[in-house]
Design a protein around this motif. Structure first.
Motif: not given
Lengths: 114, 115
Positions: A32, A51, A93, A97, A100-103
């Protein structure tokens, strides 16, 4: 872990021109990829996302493309306007998954000159 | 519906002092996150929570602690502040994946200066 590189760090365009911001990611399992816009002194806000099962997505003047093989994705803004001036962040992401964390990438400061 | 709020908006600390930043959301979101934003470094994840009573480390957790005793609140603590913790801190939340997309909703930020 996942690493996201974003280029360029600054971008200046004339009003009406197009702007392209590119990001690469390292974890092929990331699925994502959102883009956030942050105006000066404000909070980041989602402008578009994609996505991993989609190659391209468009919303009026903005579009995002994803190349899973090359592990890069790009934000395209057409017919730029002064109100597009802001800092743009890409993100990925990574798995798992369900966190839900994002970089996030390092950010691109876009200046649209009237 | 206030969304995501953060308290305080600004704070100046001396080295070694402690403080707690409060994040509150009224959207019944399960997931909450704390980020720090520094020039040229984007948003870096400090800690996050996938539900009440849970916490986990992010990319840059050292020097910070968190607690999620209530679903709507996520607290970030600095036990002994250092100048390297001077930053803008953002909290974010989003619902359980699949029930409303994956957008993270950000709070307005807290600007912290450690002298």
């Amino acid at each position: 872990g996942e690493n996201v590189e974003q280029h360029p760090s600054t971008l200046s365009v004339q009003e009406g021109d197009s702007a392209v911001i590119k990001c690469t990611y390292s974890d092929s399992a990331s699925n994502y990829f959102p883009w956030y816009k942050q105006e000066l002194g404000k909070r980041p806000q989602l402008i578009i996302d994609i996505r991993s099962n989609v190659g391209e997505k468009k919303d009026q003047r903005i579009a995002v493309t994803l190349n899973k093989t090359a592990k890069h994705f790009s934000l395209h803004i057409t017919e730029t306007q002064p109100e597009d001036s802001a800092v743009y962040f890409c993100a990925a992401r990574p798995p798992p998954s369900n966190t839900g964390k994002l970089i996030f990438g390092q950010g691109t400061t876009l200046q649209v000159k009237p | 519906n206030a969304g995501v709020t953060q308290t305080p908006k600004f704070r100046v600390l001396k080295t070694g002092q402690s403080m707690t930043l409060l994040c509150a959301q009224d959207m019944n979101h399960e997931y909450m996150y704390w980020y720090r934003q520094d020039p040229g470094m984007g948003l870096r994840l400090i800690h996050y929570s996938v539900g009440e009573g849970t916490t986990a480390k992010g990319e840059v957790p050292d020097g910070y602690n968190v607690s999620r005793l209530k679903k709507q609140n996520f607290l970030l603590g600095l036990e002994s502040a250092a100048p390297s913790q001077t930053s803008v801190y953002f909290c974010a939340s989003h619902p359980v994946s699949g029930t409303g997309g994956y957008e993270q909703y950000f709070g307005p930020g807290t600007r912290l200066t450690v002298t």
